[in-house]
Design a protein around this motif. Structure first.
Motif, PDB file in Angstrom:
ATOM      1  N   ALA A  98     157.674  15.819 103.246  1.00  0.00           N
ATOM      2  CA  ALA A  98     156.565  16.468 103.947  1.00  0.00           C
ATOM      3  C   ALA A  98     155.288  16.437 103.113  1.00  0.00           C
ATOM      4  CB  ALA A  98     156.934  17.912 104.302  1.00  0.00           C
ATOM      5  N   VAL A  99     155.408  16.717 101.817  1.00  0.00           N
ATOM      6  CA  VAL A  99     154.241  16.689 100.931  1.00  0.00           C
ATOM      7  C   VAL A  99     153.654  15.285 100.885  1.00  0.00           C
ATOM      8  CG1 VAL A  99     153.523  16.880  98.506  1.00  0.00           C
ATOM      9  CG2 VAL A  99     154.893  18.692  99.537  1.00  0.00           C
ATOM     10  N   GLU A 100     154.508  14.289 100.752  1.00  0.00           N
ATOM     11  CA  GLU A 100     154.020  12.904 100.722  1.00  0.00           C
ATOM     12  C   GLU A 100     153.337  12.531 102.035  1.00  0.00           C
ATOM     13  OE1 GLU A 100     157.350  10.469  99.537  1.00  0.00           O
ATOM     14  OE2 GLU A 100     157.212  11.149  97.453  1.00  0.00           O
ATOM     15  N   GLY A 108     155.493  13.119  95.875  1.00  0.00           N
ATOM     16  CA  GLY A 108     156.041  14.371  96.390  1.00  0.00           C
ATOM     17  C   GLY A 108     157.116  14.962  95.503  1.00  0.00           C
ATOM     18  N   VAL A 109     157.934  14.105  94.919  1.00  0.00           N
ATOM     19  CA  VAL A 109     159.004  14.581  94.029  1.00  0.00           C
ATOM     20  C   VAL A 109     158.405  15.360  92.865  1.00  0.00           C
ATOM     21  CG1 VAL A 109     160.817  13.834  92.430  1.00  0.00           C
ATOM     22  CG2 VAL A 109     160.558  12.696  94.638  1.00  0.00           C
ATOM     23  N   LEU A 110     157.385  14.806  92.239  1.00  0.00           N
ATOM     24  CA  LEU A 110     156.766  15.451  91.077  1.00  0.00           C
ATOM     25  C   LEU A 110     156.015  16.716  91.477  1.00  0.00           C
ATOM     26  CD1 LEU A 110     155.513  12.193  89.361  1.00  0.00           C
ATOM     27  CD2 LEU A 110     157.438  13.622  88.658  1.00  0.00           C
ATOM     28  N   PHE A 111     155.347  16.684  92.632  1.00  0.00           N
ATOM     29  CA  PHE A 111     154.595  17.851  93.088  1.00  0.00           C
ATOM     30  C   PHE A 111     155.548  19.016  93.390  1.00  0.00           C
ATOM     31  CE2 PHE A 111     152.501  20.598  96.106  1.00  0.00           C
ATOM     32  CZ  PHE A 111     151.218  20.711  95.583  1.00  0.00           C
ATOM     33  N   VAL A 112     156.615  18.744  94.137  1.00  0.00           N
ATOM     34  CA  VAL A 112     157.576  19.802  94.488  1.00  0.00           C
ATOM     35  C   VAL A 112     158.281  20.318  93.239  1.00  0.00           C
ATOM     36  CG1 VAL A 112     159.690  20.308  95.786  1.00  0.00           C
ATOM     37  CG2 VAL A 112     157.843  19.004  96.865  1.00  0.00           C
TER      38      VAL A 112
END
Length: 125
Positions: A98-100, A108-112
């Motif tokens: 969703a973030v991506e 997104g992986v790094l942000f989450v």
């Protein structure tokens, strides 16, 4: 692992203090630093940015996972939004996707990961 967290926390506080020293435009007029919050001189509610928020911004900056075209405040809000969706029962994988999708980038992986580590550590533990 504890040593790495301490180093990362210390580094984040130093970076937050440096950013505050650069001028009020960097953090939207922040007059308090994450160091002030961490040492108990002021409460997080009195500061424009908490130590956890400074660590979150530092982590996404170091990992090149900042949201394209978003301000520091908007990225912090997005991090808390991520925590809220996860607490509401969303899966980590769905949130990463969703973030991506929402922000049009592939980190997104790094942000989450940064959000769950710094803004909602109770979720990550």
């Amino acid at each position: 692992m504890v040593t790495n967290r301490i180093r990362r926390h210390t580094f984040a506080i130093a970076c937050a203090a440096s950013l505050a020293a650069l001028g009020t435009g960097v953090l939207g007029g922040a007059t308090a630093t994450a160091d002030s919050v961490a040492t108990g001189d002021i409460s997080a509610a009195e500061a424009d940015i908490s130590a956890a928020e400074a660590a979150f911004i530092e982590e996404i900056s170091v990992n090149d996972a900042t949201l394209p075209g978003k301000s520091t405040a908007e990225m912090i809000d997005a991090g808390y939004e991520t925590c809220g969706r996860l607490r509401a029962g969303g899966s980590i994988l769905d949130e990463m996707s969703a973030v991506e999708h929402d922000y049009g980038f592939d980190r997104g992986v790094l942000f989450v990961s940064a959000a769950t580590t710094n803004l909602c550590p109770d979720f990550a533990s």
